[in-house]
Design an enzyme around this catalytic site. Structure first.
Site, short mmCIF file in Angstrom:
data_model
loop_
_atom_site.label_atom_id
_atom_site.label_comp_id
_atom_site.label_asym_id
_atom_site.label_seq_id
_atom_site.Cartn_x
_atom_site.Cartn_y
_atom_site.Cartn_z
N LYS A 236 2.25 4.55 1.54
CA LYS A 236 2.37 5.03 2.91
C LYS A 236 2.02 6.51 2.90
O LYS A 236 2.81 7.35 2.48
CB LYS A 236 3.79 4.80 3.43
N ASP B 195 1.42 10.20 3.91
CA ASP B 195 2.10 11.07 4.86
C ASP B 195 1.06 11.96 5.54
O ASP B 195 0.83 13.10 5.12
CB ASP B 195 3.15 11.91 4.12
N CYS C 278 38.77 -6.26 26.83
CA CYS C 278 39.42 -7.28 27.67
C CYS C 278 40.39 -8.15 26.87
O CYS C 278 40.97 -9.08 27.42
CB CYS C 278 38.37 -8.14 28.36
N GLU D 178 0.84 -1.20 0.00
CA GLU D 178 0.00 0.00 0.00
C GLU D 178 0.87 1.24 0.00
O GLU D 178 2.03 1.18 0.43
CB GLU D 178 -0.87 0.03 1.27
N TYR E 76 -6.82 1.51 6.50
CA TYR E 76 -6.00 0.39 6.04
C TYR E 76 -5.92 -0.80 7.00
O TYR E 76 -5.29 -1.80 6.66
CB TYR E 76 -4.59 0.86 5.69
N CYS F 237 32.16 -10.42 22.11
CA CYS F 237 33.21 -10.76 23.06
C CYS F 237 32.60 -11.84 23.96
O CYS F 237 31.57 -11.61 24.58
CB CYS F 237 33.58 -9.53 23.89
N CYS G 137 38.77 -8.41 21.61
CA CYS G 137 37.89 -7.43 22.25
C CYS G 137 38.73 -6.21 22.65
O CYS G 137 39.75 -6.36 23.34
CB CYS G 137 37.23 -8.04 23.47
N CYS H 29 34.04 -9.50 30.93
CA CYS H 29 34.64 -8.35 30.23
C CYS H 29 34.13 -7.06 30.90
O CYS H 29 32.92 -6.87 31.03
CB CYS H 29 34.23 -8.39 28.76
N LYS I 84 10.84 3.36 2.80
CA LYS I 84 10.81 4.83 2.79
C LYS I 84 11.54 5.32 1.54
O LYS I 84 12.64 4.85 1.25
CB LYS I 84 11.51 5.38 4.03
#
Ligand code: IVH
Length: 700
Positions: A112, A114, A423, A110, A218, A436, A420, A441, A327
């Site tokens: 969209k 605004d 650590c 459909e 809708y 990690c 990492c 850590c 979008k």
């Protein structure tokens, strides 16, 4: 003829004229004659308000009374949509959904629109409320304004209870005409959406009526599940038959175009039929058509057609898992990639973050943007020093979209470190993500504690990420469980701490002991269990930690997978998480500390509170010094046995009035509701305030 008969007769007649005019474009009587009859009916209704029909045609005319848009709670989930920015991402959504379902699906596409999201509530076939989306749970009741819209049926041909979602909008031409006619330039709206939004909230419905708003509907939610149509196409067909305005630009996607066509035909709907593989062509075509449409659209919405599948997929806190919005264009800007930093989250997830030249976009300055994972970087072929385009996804989250120009420094595509950064444990791959694996850590531990204490979780007010880091580094907090056993006096010598803030911290920790089980559950930091999932678990019988631990011991994912929207993968993950000896140690420590690990203990605690507001009905208005956000005041009332409501009615006993707050206060004065100031309220609950280190007022 008595008044009742005359009102009935006029109502019937005017409704017929309106239907002919709005549905068929036929004017049976001159406007002046219509107005005369309508004025006559309005006068009779004023004299005999109890005889007015709930769908009286005079409601279309609007009134000069001031609307105050009371807040009301939605009875259906009014969520937003997940977003996609490429045809690939939409195809991905199709494939992912089909794979997850393990069978063929179809998708409706459909436009969209605004505009302004609206929910129309009908009871026994009569429009009773039109409510804005608001925060998805509570919206504003704007019924008088929406009733003036000819495209919104005031009554339906069937006596049903139904909620209908739609988008209220203003056509491009009407927008231009109205905006040009507006002589006061400061009052001109930037776009049709803003003018529509302003109109929906106009204080006088007689003025809202002058703006020709319309609606495309809708989604429909039937109260009686047995009457719910079988799929989305039949919902649209039914809504149309009930008199709702449906966008005719419908498209439908199936594995092949013939199946898609057949399904449209079966539902008796016009529309374009496509195969999944047509998606890129379809999106391109819609993007081209966009400018020529008489209304604004900002994207396309793709929705799974089958309702049973929708139910199985369920919802996240923000969006349904059965739909996605494509979008058209996220606003973009150019920036240079200065470097990439690597973060370690509370679950051990490693996230690369782009550090870019400060760039203005959509009203804010962006300096950083997430790069998600190695795969994302590889796809962009991103190297430090590259010039990139950035956007704000969903209008909020900054994202690196593309490389516009490669760097000239000889930098090659960035690779995440092997270890990492915190650590130095070797990073592991899980799916396309990097983690990690070390539960100890330091960054993970700090993240877990901060999450546990955050406002949406256990809400330990003064235990923010900075304090957590300070206490962790000083060896005072080494895990969540230490929160309830640590000796904080040693923290007095830490920079920025002091005795007063330690007192505050200890008080916050004490208060957190009374959080309900569902909050404790979602605060544990299990990746899959946020607030909504925790709530679902509790509602579906997992109302104590022991029930969950027992189910995890049995290693049977179906115990969790049978909860709507969960699925077997989720079931397996929950079992894995609760099988961890480390998490179990934490849970046992929290049990010892006295946290609620059982929903039954929540109630015992509540009853034990001093129920000073029992039997009272409170409403709040304005802003407060000690209650920010305002929901904190609501919590204080509810804790003490009071009921809270969003608008002042004759049933309201107290109005807690902060600064500002106009219409509710007036209504309270009119109805003789007791008005309570913030100071009076604080003394009633036996609390005082003092300023915290950041200058914010704190309760004590
Ligand atoms: S479906 C659960 N369909 O877009 C159903 N939404 O960004 C979710 N919107 O809040 C909504 N046109 O206000 C749907 N054809 C359409 C739409 C549409 C516009 C709006 C809606 C929603 C927002 C999400």
């Amino acid at each position: 003829m008595n008044a009742r008969e005359e009102i009935d007769r006029l109502t019937e007649k005017l409704k017929m004229y309106q239907d002919k005019y709005y549905k068929e474009g036929i004017s049976l009587i001159p406007d002046s004659e219509y107005d005369r009859l309508s004025d006559h009916l309005a006068a009779l209704e004023r004299e005999h308000p109890d005889l007015q029909h709930p769908d009286s045609p005079t409601k279309r005319v609007g009134s000069d009374l001031t609307n105050d848009f009371p807040e009301v709670r939605h009875t259906i989930p009014v969520l937003s949509l997940d977003k996609a920015y490429s045809d690939g991402a939409v195809l991905d959504f199709f494939n992912r959904s089909i794979q997850k379902e393990g069978g063929l699906l179809s998708f409706a596409a459909e436009e969209k629109i605004d505009g302004i999201s609206m929910v129309l509530y009908y009871e026994k076939g009569v429009l009773v409320r039109a409510v804005t989306r608001g925060n998805g749970e509570i919206g504003n009741d704007v019924t008088p304004n929406i009733m003036t819209m000819p495209s919104v049926p005031l009554s339906l041909p069937e006596s049903i209870d139904i909620a209908v979602r739609g988008e209220v909008y203003l056509g491009k031409e009407d927008f231009l005409r109205l905006n040009e006619a507006e002589t006061d330039e400061s009052k001109r709206a930037a776009n049709p959406r803003n003018l529509a939004a302003g109109t929906v909230r106009r204080q006088k419905s007689s003025e809202a009526r002058r703006v020709p708003l319309t609606i495309f509907c809708y989604e429909g939610f039937w109260d009686d599940k047995d009457s719910t149509p079988q799929d989305h196409l039949h919902i649209l067909a039914k809504l149309k038959a009930l008199g709702f305005r449906i966008n005719p630009h419908l498209a439908f996607f199936s594995s092949d175009a013939e199946t898609a066509r057949r399904k449209l035909d079966e539902a008796g709907l016009d529309g374009e039929a496509y195969a999944f593989s047509d998606i890129d062509g379809f999106i391109r075509k819609k993007a081209e058509e966009r400018a020529g449409l008489p209304y604004e659209i900002d994207g396309l919405v793709f929705k799974i057609n089958e309702l049973d599948v929708r139910e199985r997929f369920g919802y996240t806190e923000h969006h349904p898992r059965w739909a996605i919005a494509y979008k058209f264009d996220a606003p973009q800007a150019e920036a240079r990639l200065l470097g990439i930093t690597v973060q370690v989250g509370r679950t051990g997830r490693i996230t690369p973050v782009a550090e870019i030249t400060p760039t203005k976009l959509g009203g804010s300055t962006i300096r950083r943007a997430t790069l998600h994972n190695q795969e994302y970087i590889d796809e962009l072929e991103l190297a430090i020093g590259d010039t990139v385009s950035i956007s704000k996804r969903g209008d909020v989250i900054p994202a690196v979209e593309n490389v516009i120009e490669k760097n000239t420094d000889g930098n090659t595509v960035y690779r995440l470190p092997h270890d990492c950064p915190c650590c130095h444990t070797p990073i592991v791959q899980v799916g396309g993500l990097q983690f990690c694996p070390d539960y100890d850590c330091p960054d993970q531990v700090k993240g877990r504690i901060s999450y546990f204490a955050s406002a949406d979780q256990m809400d330990i007010e003064t235990l923010g990420p900075k304090t957590v880091a300070l206490l962790y580094d000083a060896g005072i907090l080494k895990g969540i469980e230490d929160i309830y056993t640590a000796d904080f006096t040693a923290a007095a010598s830490l920079p920025g701490m002091g005795e007063k803030s330690i007192g505050q911290l200890e008080k916050g920790i004490r208060e957190s002991l009374s959080r309900p089980f569902v909050t404790v559950l979602s605060s544990l930091g299990v990746a899959e269990i946020g607030r909504k999932t925790a709530q679902m678990l509790v509602e579906n019988g997992f109302d104590s930690i022991d029930r969950i631990l027992e189910a995890a011991d049995l290693k049977d994912p179906s115990a969790f997978a049978s909860i709507p929207g969960f699925g077997s993968v989720m079931g397996e993950r929950i079992i894995e998480a609760f099988s961890s000896p480390r998490l179990r140690e934490t849970i046992e420590a929290l049990r010892k500390a006295g946290l609620h690990l059982d929903a039954a203990s929540d109630q015992v605690e509540e009853k034990a509170e001093d129920q000073v507001f029992s039997g009272q009905v409170w409403c709040i208005t304005g802003s407060f010094k000690a209650f920010n956000p305002r929901s904190k005041a609501l919590r204080e009332i509810e804790k003490r046995g009071g009921r809270t409501v969003s608008s002042v009615t004759s049933k309201t006993t107290h109005l807690l009035a902060g600064e500002g707050g106009g219409s509710k206060r007036k209504e309270a004065e009119r109805l003789g509701v007791q008005i309570v100031t913030e100071e009076e309220f604080l003394s009633a609950i036996g609390a005082g305030t003092e300023r915290g280190e950041d200058g914010q007022l704190l309760l004590f």
